[in-house]
Design a protein around this motif. Structure first.
Motif, short mmCIF file in Angstrom:
data_model
loop_
_atom_site.label_atom_id
_atom_site.label_comp_id
_atom_site.label_asym_id
_atom_site.label_seq_id
_atom_site.Cartn_x
_atom_site.Cartn_y
_atom_site.Cartn_z
N LYS A 101 0.78 -1.11 -0.06
CA LYS A 101 -0.12 0.09 -0.06
C LYS A 101 0.94 1.15 0.06
N GLU A 102 2.20 1.16 0.63
CA GLU A 102 2.85 2.29 0.69
C GLU A 102 3.92 2.48 -0.68
N LEU A 103 4.06 1.28 -1.20
CA LEU A 103 4.97 1.36 -2.26
C LEU A 103 4.23 1.63 -3.82
N LEU A 104 3.03 1.36 -3.81
CA LEU A 104 2.24 1.68 -5.14
C LEU A 104 2.04 2.97 -5.89
N PRO A 105 2.01 3.95 -4.77
CA PRO A 105 2.14 5.25 -5.37
C PRO A 105 3.33 5.45 -6.00
N GLU A 106 4.52 5.18 -5.17
CA GLU A 106 5.69 5.29 -5.66
C GLU A 106 6.18 4.54 -7.20
N ILE A 107 5.55 3.21 -6.97
CA ILE A 107 5.82 2.52 -8.66
C ILE A 107 5.04 3.17 -9.64
N LYS A 108 3.83 3.49 -9.39
CA LYS A 108 3.01 4.41 -10.49
C LYS A 108 3.85 5.48 -10.90
N ALA A 109 4.20 6.33 -9.96
CA ALA A 109 5.13 7.60 -10.48
C ALA A 109 6.24 7.41 -11.06
N THR A 110 7.01 6.20 -10.75
CA THR A 110 8.28 5.95 -11.33
C THR A 110 8.20 5.61 -12.88
N LEU A 111 6.95 4.63 -12.77
CA LEU A 111 6.79 4.30 -14.19
C LEU A 111 6.52 5.38 -15.09
#
Length: 232
Positions: free
Chosen positions: A71-81
């Motif tokens: 839940k904490e990592l998903l926003p970062e993954i989206k932004a990095t993609l």
């Protein structure tokens, strides 16, 4: 950026991200991209503490901990993609196969609404047979889905998308705050009911892994089947 370069960049980033946050990263990361999906398949992924919990057969605890961290990592993954690969992902789904030490992340890219409402995935051999089998499993576990479609991303990755599968008691559990318990229970139930031998018979190739996840707000689910590629 060429597709192979994008795949390599995403794979490298994912490996670092999981190593930094889980204490151990996957030994291999395989990235596949075919609109509207991007999949990130992790192999040999199990943190040292998780090995202890598996020895105690405490699988539920591992999944609960991973869900909290994801839940904490998903926003970062989206932004990095979006920034590094120009891939605009609307939602990310994920699941694990703890016995196989594997995992999957499935990103669904943003689409024009009109395209989304009028598009179907391309045909492939035995598509209707596969979808009929998924409908049977869904009917036993929940109900017949309102919509089922499926897509081969490559020779080893098959994604099945279902819409409209939640029954009223599940919707009430979600409203009452039992999302996590429902998700964990449905994962075990559906993966137990999905008969790999039936899938293998239909497609003519061995099944290596099966994953499933839901978006309860959209009443949508994705089943991902990882296959052993056929020898050419």
């Amino acid at each position: 950026m060429e597709e192979k370069s994008v795949q390599a960049e995403v794979a490298s980033y994912t490996g670092r991200l999981f190593r930094d946050n889980f204490g151990k990263g996957p030994s291999s990361v395989y990235v596949s991209i075919k609109h509207p999906f991007i999949t990130i398949y992790l192999s040999e992924f199990l943190a040292p503490m998780e090995k202890v919990l598996i020895g105690q057969r405490n699988f539920m605890k591992i999944e609960e901990n991973r869900d909290l961290l994801m839940k904490e990592l998903l926003p970062e993954i989206k932004a990095t993609l979006r920034v590094t690969a120009d891939i605009h992902v609307e939602n990310i789904y994920y699941d694990w196969s703890l016995s196989n030490r594997t995992g999957i992340l499935v990103g669904v890219m943003k689409e024009d609404q009109e395209v989304k409402e009028h598009s179907e995935f391309p045909d492939y051999p035995h598509k209707l047979e596969i979808q009929d089998e998924i409908i049977k499993v869904s009917e036993q576990a929940e109900k017949v889905p309102e919509l089922v479609d499926s897509l081969y991303l490559n020779s080893r990755t098959l994604i099945i998308e279902r819409m409209g599968i939640l029954v009223e008691i599940e919707k009430e559990l979600i409203r009452s705050g039992f999302r996590e318990s429902l998700r964990l229970s449905k994962r075990r139930l559906e993966k137990r009911m999905l008969d790999a031998k039936v899938i293998e018979t239909i497609l003519g190739t061995p099944v290596i892994d099966t994953f499933v996840d839901w978006d309860f707000d959209l009443d949508k689910s994705h089943i991902i089947i990882i296959l052993k590629p056929k020898k050419s």
